[in-house]
Design a protein around this motif. Structure first.
Motif, PDB file in Angstrom:
ATOM      1  N   LYS A   5      -6.408   5.777  -7.457  1.00 22.99           N
ATOM      2  CA  LYS A   5      -5.235   6.619  -7.951  1.00 22.99           C
ATOM      3  C   LYS A   5      -4.950   6.551  -9.520  1.00 22.99           C
ATOM      4  O   LYS A   5      -5.947   5.718 -10.039  1.00 22.99           O
ATOM      5  CB  LYS A   5      -3.850   5.804  -7.477  1.00 22.99           C
ATOM      6  CG  LYS A   5      -3.905   6.235  -5.796  1.00 22.99           C
ATOM      7  CD  LYS A   5      -3.814   7.554  -5.256  1.00 22.99           C
ATOM      8  CE  LYS A   5      -3.727   7.811  -3.894  1.00 22.99           C
ATOM      9  NZ  LYS A   5      -4.630   7.600  -3.208  1.00 22.99           N
ATOM     10  N   GLY A  29      -1.704  -1.107  -3.300  1.00 26.38           N
ATOM     11  CA  GLY A  29      -0.162  -1.280  -3.580  1.00 26.38           C
ATOM     12  C   GLY A  29       0.625   0.032  -3.422  1.00 26.38           C
ATOM     13  O   GLY A  29      -0.185   0.995  -3.407  1.00 26.38           O
ATOM     14  N   ALA A  68      -2.532   9.377   5.725  1.00 27.70           N
ATOM     15  CA  ALA A  68      -1.649   8.226   5.512  1.00 27.70           C
ATOM     16  C   ALA A  68      -0.608   8.880   5.020  1.00 27.70           C
ATOM     17  O   ALA A  68       0.626   8.206   4.990  1.00 27.70           O
ATOM     18  CB  ALA A  68      -2.134   7.047   4.752  1.00 27.70           C
ATOM     19  N   SER A  69      -0.408  10.225   4.960  1.00 25.22           N
ATOM     20  CA  SER A  69       0.816  11.023   4.734  1.00 25.22           C
ATOM     21  C   SER A  69       1.281  11.040   6.005  1.00 25.22           C
ATOM     22  O   SER A  69       2.831  11.042   6.336  1.00 25.22           O
ATOM     23  CB  SER A  69       0.896  12.402   4.396  1.00 25.22           C
ATOM     24  OG  SER A  69      -0.007  12.371   2.903  1.00 25.22           O
ATOM     25  N   SER A  97       0.794  -1.225  -0.079  1.00 26.54           N
ATOM     26  CA  SER A  97      -0.078  -0.111  -0.104  1.00 26.54           C
ATOM     27  C   SER A  97       0.914   1.255   0.004  1.00 26.54           C
ATOM     28  O   SER A  97       2.068   1.233   0.516  1.00 26.54           O
ATOM     29  CB  SER A  97      -0.817   0.126   1.423  1.00 26.54           C
ATOM     30  OG  SER A  97      -0.194   0.329   2.565  1.00 26.54           O
ATOM     31  N   GLY A  98       0.406   2.168  -0.313  1.00 25.49           N
ATOM     32  CA  GLY A  98       0.974   3.678  -0.377  1.00 25.49           C
ATOM     33  C   GLY A  98       1.468   4.059   1.280  1.00 25.49           C
ATOM     34  O   GLY A  98       2.433   4.558   1.521  1.00 25.49           O
ATOM     35  N   SER A  99       0.350   3.276   2.232  1.00 25.49           N
ATOM     36  CA  SER A  99       0.763   3.739   3.695  1.00 25.49           C
ATOM     37  C   SER A  99       1.843   2.857   4.029  1.00 25.49           C
ATOM     38  O   SER A  99       2.938   3.516   4.928  1.00 25.49           O
ATOM     39  CB  SER A  99      -0.765   3.238   4.408  1.00 25.49           C
ATOM     40  OG  SER A  99      -1.778   3.823   4.061  1.00 25.49           O
ATOM     41  N   THR A 139      -3.415  17.229   3.809  1.00 24.32           N
ATOM     42  CA  THR A 139      -3.117  15.964   3.109  1.00 24.32           C
ATOM     43  C   THR A 139      -4.041  14.982   3.602  1.00 24.32           C
ATOM     44  O   THR A 139      -5.125  15.106   4.599  1.00 24.32           O
ATOM     45  CB  THR A 139      -1.641  15.493   3.153  1.00 24.32           C
ATOM     46  OG1 THR A 139      -1.350  14.551   2.587  1.00 24.32           O
ATOM     47  CG2 THR A 139      -1.251  15.287   4.716  1.00 24.32           C
ATOM     48  N   PHE A 140      -3.804  13.737   3.193  1.00 22.98           N
ATOM     49  CA  PHE A 140      -4.500  12.473   3.688  1.00 22.98           C
ATOM     50  C   PHE A 140      -3.898  11.809   4.932  1.00 22.98           C
ATOM     51  O   PHE A 140      -2.502  12.020   4.892  1.00 22.98           O
ATOM     52  CB  PHE A 140      -4.570  11.450   2.340  1.00 22.98           C
ATOM     53  CG  PHE A 140      -5.149  10.109   2.834  1.00 22.98           C
ATOM     54  CD1 PHE A 140      -6.697  10.284   3.244  1.00 22.98           C
ATOM     55  CD2 PHE A 140      -4.805   8.850   2.850  1.00 22.98           C
ATOM     56  CE1 PHE A 140      -7.330   9.016   3.634  1.00 22.98           C
ATOM     57  CE2 PHE A 140      -5.394   7.796   2.969  1.00 22.98           C
ATOM     58  CZ  PHE A 140      -6.731   7.629   3.491  1.00 22.98           C
ATOM     59  N   SER A 183       1.334   5.580  -4.103  1.00 29.45           N
ATOM     60  CA  SER A 183       0.369   4.537  -3.979  1.00 29.45           C
ATOM     61  C   SER A 183      -0.544   4.049  -5.368  1.00 29.45           C
ATOM     62  O   SER A 183      -0.491   4.943  -6.067  1.00 29.45           O
ATOM     63  CB  SER A 183      -0.799   5.349  -3.045  1.00 29.45           C
ATOM     64  OG  SER A 183      -2.020   4.755  -3.137  1.00 29.45           O
ATOM     65  N   VAL A 238       4.276  16.659   0.362  1.00 30.68           N
ATOM     66  CA  VAL A 238       3.265  15.795  -0.432  1.00 30.68           C
ATOM     67  C   VAL A 238       2.913  16.798  -1.781  1.00 30.68           C
ATOM     68  O   VAL A 238       2.541  17.599  -1.507  1.00 30.68           O
ATOM     69  CB  VAL A 238       1.874  15.719   0.416  1.00 30.68           C
ATOM     70  CG1 VAL A 238       0.955  14.688  -0.265  1.00 30.68           C
ATOM     71  CG2 VAL A 238       2.373  15.015   2.111  1.00 30.68           C
ATOM     72  N   GLU A 266       0.154  10.315  -4.993  1.00 29.37           N
ATOM     73  CA  GLU A 266      -0.979  10.940  -5.875  1.00 29.37           C
ATOM     74  C   GLU A 266      -0.383  11.706  -7.000  1.00 29.37           C
ATOM     75  O   GLU A 266      -1.007  11.977  -7.985  1.00 29.37           O
ATOM     76  CB  GLU A 266      -1.617  12.122  -5.022  1.00 29.37           C
ATOM     77  CG  GLU A 266      -2.473  11.719  -3.814  1.00 29.37           C
ATOM     78  CD  GLU A 266      -3.338  12.791  -3.087  1.00 29.37           C
ATOM     79  OE1 GLU A 266      -3.196  14.019  -3.402  1.00 29.37           O
ATOM     80  OE2 GLU A 266      -3.851  12.474  -2.292  1.00 29.37           O
ATOM     81  N   ASP A 280       5.925  12.215  -0.369  1.00 30.21           N
ATOM     82  CA  ASP A 280       4.796  11.517  -0.376  1.00 30.21           C
ATOM     83  C   ASP A 280       4.194  11.988  -2.060  1.00 30.21           C
ATOM     84  O   ASP A 280       3.478  12.810  -2.052  1.00 30.21           O
ATOM     85  CB  ASP A 280       3.720  12.044   0.735  1.00 30.21           C
ATOM     86  CG  ASP A 280       2.498  11.119   0.280  1.00 30.21           C
ATOM     87  OD1 ASP A 280       2.190  10.527  -0.762  1.00 30.21           O
ATOM     88  OD2 ASP A 280       1.650  11.132   1.315  1.00 30.21           O
ATOM     89  N   ASN A 336      -3.473   2.422  -4.923  1.00 25.74           N
ATOM     90  CA  ASN A 336      -4.722   2.365  -4.375  1.00 25.74           C
ATOM     91  C   ASN A 336      -5.830   2.643  -5.699  1.00 25.74           C
ATOM     92  O   ASN A 336      -5.370   3.058  -6.599  1.00 25.74           O
ATOM     93  CB  ASN A 336      -5.012   3.294  -3.096  1.00 25.74           C
ATOM     94  CG  ASN A 336      -6.465   3.098  -2.590  1.00 25.74           C
ATOM     95  OD1 ASN A 336      -6.709   1.886  -2.330  1.00 25.74           O
ATOM     96  ND2 ASN A 336      -7.083   4.001  -2.061  1.00 25.74           N
TER      97      ASN A 336
HETATM   98  C1  LIG Z   1      -1.178  11.900  -0.227  1.00 27.51           C
HETATM   99  C2  LIG Z   1      -1.602  10.262   0.173  1.00 27.51           C
HETATM  100  N1  LIG Z   1      -0.583   9.586   1.232  1.00 27.51           N
HETATM  101  C3  LIG Z   1      -0.842   8.197   1.557  1.00 27.51           C
HETATM  102  C4  LIG Z   1      -1.719   7.751   0.819  1.00 27.51           C
HETATM  103  C5  LIG Z   1      -1.689   6.288   1.243  1.00 27.51           C
HETATM  104  O1  LIG Z   1      -1.841   5.227   0.334  1.00 27.51           O
HETATM  105  P1  LIG Z   1      -2.811   3.796   0.303  1.00 27.51           P
HETATM  106  O2  LIG Z   1      -4.271   4.103   0.216  1.00 27.51           O
HETATM  107  O3  LIG Z   1      -2.357   3.092  -0.715  1.00 27.51           O
HETATM  108  O4  LIG Z   1      -2.242   3.196   1.570  1.00 27.51           O
HETATM  109  C6  LIG Z   1      -2.678   8.150   0.017  1.00 27.51           C
HETATM  110  C7  LIG Z   1      -3.702   7.430  -0.717  1.00 27.51           C
HETATM  111  O5  LIG Z   1      -4.663   7.067  -0.351  1.00 27.51           O
HETATM  112  C8  LIG Z   1      -2.662   9.646  -0.482  1.00 27.51           C
HETATM  113  O6  LIG Z   1      -3.226  10.302  -1.129  1.00 27.51           O
END
Ligand SMILES: Cc1ncc(COP(=O)(O)O)c(C=O)c1O
Length: 387
Positions: free
Chosen positions: A205, A212, A86-87, A57-59, A83-84, A200, A145, A174, A171, A202
């Motif tokens: 995306k 992934g 998960a950043s 995942s991106g996370s 930001t999201f 990411s 990001v 996106e 990050d 996801n």
């Molecule tokens: C800016 C940003 N960082 C991190 C993530 C985390 O990625 P993922 O959802 O693949 O875990 C995302 C997407 O979801 C994202 O948009």
């Protein structure tokens, strides 16, 4: 009932079924098989890096960036608040570090002037690094990001990082495919400028492997370390020795099969995203109290991943617009609630928040799937103009 128009969904118009079916027929569906390595190679070549490390995942990619950068308990990391989540969690709480939140500039990305002001006014630069005067903590890294695929001001941010001895984590989750066309970093892709970066794949995306991610680094040993950590830090082939605490962050062969097919259509997707973006601009920008926020077209080729409708005055309220679109079977969403206001981050330092608060209040993200039809897009436009 009108046909539902989703915000951002996958598009499998290439060789996805064929490559996934190859993986199933070969019975390599888990983390073994040749496709993970192939996907890493294709992705590394695309972004112009010697090595890319696939993960699930991106996370997890972002967690790996923090681990290989050596960020740990008690360190501080300068991060954006717009930001999201998960950043932020993976580069701070997952590794025991503390965030310092900074607002955005008009690119929606972290504001270099505010980063500099924090480093200059609130910190002390010593031979060992930058230290926060209020907390005494080592300010070890700056996370950038590239919001919605729009590149942050990397020249200014890299200069600040160099001046204040900060590791730069990008990050680029996106921003797969966004690159600079002018300036010091002309030709450099999102994620290839700082020390280490995550992407990411996801489902929402620009390309997806279902779920992934990928890690790249300008330090070859960091990239290898990311691979090691993502595969349980196993240090031998046979005996199951593990030389540190690792993770099962592996991508599967099935997902890599999807990724290989998606990479073949990535450039087509980017071309299409720009066409849809231009159509929104033409139809809505400057009309009915709307603006479509710009990408940095003058210095970059953006992937135009997510489009932002900005409500420029009080004619429209964000949630009412989203509600009206929903009534019309059209999915839209606000930009994320700011992270410095979220659970566990409420007492953290946060600076220069005005623009982030304004964009948070006034942005509506519009449908942007690469399989959006012209008729569907026209329906979104017509509904917005009727409000
Ligand atoms: C800016 C940003 N960082 C991190 C993530 C985390 O990625 P993922 O959802 O693949 O875990 C995302 C997407 O979801 C994202 O948009």
């Amino acid at each position: 009932m009108a046909k539902f128009i989703p915000l951002s969904v996958p598009n499998f118009e290439g060789h996805e079924k064929e490559y996934v079916s190859d993986a199933v027929v070969s019975e390599w569906v888990s983390t073994g098989g040749s496709k993970v390595g192939d996907f890493e190679k294709v992705f590394a070549d695309y972004v112009g890096m010697p090595r890319a490390v696939a993960c699930n995942s991106g996370s997890s990619a972002m967690h790996l960036t923090a681990l290989v950068a050596g960020i740990g308990r008690g360190d501080e990391v300068i991060v954006p608040t717009l930001t999201f989540i998960a950043s932020i969690n993976p580069v701070t709480r997952y590794v025991g570090a503390e965030p310092v939140f900074i607002g955005c500039d008009d690119s929606l990305c972290i504001d270099p002037a505010a980063v500099e002001a924090f480093c200059r006014d609130k910190c002390e630069l010593r031979p060992e690094g930058l230290f926060d005067k209020a907390t005494g903590a080592h300010v070890k890294a700056l996370e950038v990001v590239h919001v919605f695929g729009n590149l942050a001001d990397m020249e200014a941010l890299m200069d600040i990082a160099e001046k204040y001895h900060l590791i730069v984590i990008e990050d680029a989750c996106e921003a797969v495919g966004s690159y600079f066309t002018k300036g010091r970093y002309a030709g450099r892709m999102a994620g290839t400028i700082g020390d280490v970066a995550g992407y990411s794949f996801n489902g929402n995306k620009i390309i997806t492997t279902g779920a992934g991610g990928m890690v790249v680094s300008n330090h070859p040993d960091w990239a290898e370390h990311a691979k090691h950590l993502s595969t349980q830090a196993k240090s031998d082939e046979l005996q199951f020795f593990h030389d540190e605490v690792g993770y099962n962050y592996r991508l599967t062969n099935l997902q890599a099969a999807l990724g290989l097919a998606q990479m073949e259509t990535l450039e087509t997707f980017i071309t299409r995203k720009k066409e849809f973006y231009d159509r929104y601009v033409q139809a809505l920008d400057g009309k009915n109290g709307y603006r479509i926020l710009p990408f940095k077209e003058d210095v970059s080729r953006s992937n135009h991943w997510f489009y932002s409708l900005y409500l420029e005055d009080d004619r429209h309220k964000r949630d009412e617009v989203i509600g009206a679109l929903k009534e019309g079977s059209i999915q839209a969403r606000p930009v994320w609630a700011l992270i410095h206001e979220q659970a566990d981050y409420g007492s953290c330092q946060a600076y220069s928040l005005e623009k982030a608060q304004d964009y948070r209040a006034r942005i509506v993200n519009l449908p942007c799937s690469t399989n959006l039809t012209q008729e569907d897009q026209q329906r979104v436009i017509d509904l917005l103009l009727s409000l």
